[in-house]
Design an enzyme around this catalytic site. Structure first.
Site, PDB file in Angstrom:
ATOM      1  N   ASP A  66       7.218  -6.610   9.883  1.00 21.93           N
ATOM      2  CA  ASP A  66       6.820  -5.644   8.855  1.00 21.93           C
ATOM      3  C   ASP A  66       7.173  -4.210   9.241  1.00 21.93           C
ATOM      4  O   ASP A  66       6.941  -3.285   8.462  1.00 21.93           O
ATOM      5  CB  ASP A  66       5.325  -5.763   8.537  1.00 21.93           C
ATOM      6  CG  ASP A  66       4.427  -5.572   9.755  1.00 21.93           C
ATOM      7  OD1 ASP A  66       4.805  -6.014  10.852  1.00 21.93           O
ATOM      8  OD2 ASP A  66       3.332  -4.988   9.603  1.00 21.93           O
ATOM      9  N   ASP A 215       1.656  -0.043  16.163  1.00 18.08           N
ATOM     10  CA  ASP A 215       0.403  -0.744  16.017  1.00 18.08           C
ATOM     11  C   ASP A 215      -0.314  -0.729  17.359  1.00 18.08           C
ATOM     12  O   ASP A 215       0.310  -0.867  18.407  1.00 18.08           O
ATOM     13  CB  ASP A 215       0.647  -2.189  15.624  1.00 18.08           C
ATOM     14  CG  ASP A 215       1.093  -2.379  14.189  1.00 18.08           C
ATOM     15  OD1 ASP A 215       1.172  -1.376  13.449  1.00 18.08           O
ATOM     16  OD2 ASP A 215       1.392  -3.515  13.803  1.00 18.08           O
TER      17      ASP A 215
END
Length: 318
Positions: A66, A215
């Site tokens: 992603d 992340d």
């Protein structure tokens, strides 16, 4: 500097949010930098006022799909346009082999210079990733399931305002001499005098600073990198009630992002990379995550696709 969010969902796109991508527009140098490039990012370019032809640098946080599945297609489209002078990419070790494999196996010819820079050593040794006369970029390792990195972009200070009246009162002729003095340089005049530009300029004007952090679960390294930044863009995949899941998956909650912002003393926090489970109408919504974060760090806003705003140094802000 102008920030535009092209994708603000985590994992998969939704009807309202594409997956991760943030564009940084640098108008004074007619350049565009991109942070992550999830699937569909080039479609988001078409829906924005950004010009793909200005793309100069891409910074990749980590290799989860992603965040990178949109990169080969975007680079290929840029090649077909025929008006790129080259793109530099920065990211984890596998980035280069990933791109080479996709481009080779799809028989895609880029047609412009493409250079990949591994950032692992710079991140681990606190070295500069990129620097020129105007901007420098640093990065740091994050805590995620795969190697991941946060990036900090800093505009270098500029000389203060030039005191034109003082220069004129001392009989300094206008022209190239003034330009050198404005840069803070020493100049030898035709009459033999040596003048120092620093005597004609006010205090240096600080540049803006932006940190892109995704992340990761809460990370002290991220706090250090973001110290004093004007803007922190931080993932907030989960609500505070899902903290246990956040630790398991090594993602952040809204409150972890806010804690990072508060400890780092940043100017503004933007929450992004929201789980699709928090869509409007569900028991917990993005606005709930926003309220959780604002309880810890009040100057927090929620990213949405195509949100765009200027980033200025706090001392120059109104």
């Amino acid at each position: 500097m102008q920030v535009t969010f092209l994708g603000t969902s985590s994992g998969v796109p939704t009807r309202a949010r594409n997956v991760s991508a943030v564009a940084l527009r640098l108008p004074q140098r007619a350049e565009l930098w991109l942070f992550d490039c999830g699937e569909g990012t080039q479609h988001q370019f078409l829906r924005s006022d950004l010009r793909l032809s200005q793309l100069r640098r891409v910074f990749v946080s980590h290799m989860h799909g992603d965040h990178v599945f949109g990169l080969p297609g975007l680079l290929a489209s840029l090649g077909l346009s025929g008006n790129s002078n080259g793109v530099d990419l920065y990211g984890p070790d596998p980035l280069e082999s990933y791109l080479q494999g996709v481009l080779r196996n799809s028989s895609t010819r880029i047609g412009y210079p493409l250079k990949v820079h591994r950032v692992r050593d710079a991140a681990e040794q606190n070295l500069i990733v990129f620097e020129d006369k105007d901007i420098l970029v640093r990065c740091t390792p994050l805590t995620h399931r795969v190697p991941a990195y946060a990036y900090r972009v800093e505009q270098k200070p500029k000389p203060g305002h030039f005191n034109l009246e003082r220069a004129q009162s001392l009989g300094i002729p206008p022209g190239p001499v003034y330009a050198a003095l404005k840069r803070g340089e020493q100049v030898s005049l035709d009459d033999g005098r040596v003048v120092d530009g620093r005597d004609f300029c006010g205090p240096d004007r600080p540049g803006a600073s932006i940190v892109f952090c995704t992340d990761t679960v809460f990370s002290e390294a991220a706090v250090s990198l973001a110290a004093g930044a004007d803007l922190l863009i931080h993932e907030a995949t989960f609500a505070h009630s899902e903290a246990e899941m956040a630790y398991q998956k090594q993602h952040s909650t809204s409150t972890m992002a806010a804690q990072t912002a508060a400890e780092a003393g940043v100017g503004k926090l933007v929450l992004t990379h929201l789980s699709p489970r928090y869509a409007p109408g569900n028991p917990v919504t993005p606005n709930d995550l926003l309220r959780e974060a604002q309880a810890i760090f009040s100057n927090t806003i929620l990213a949405k696709d195509f949100l765009s705003f200027e980033v200025a140094p706090r001392c120059n802000s109104s």
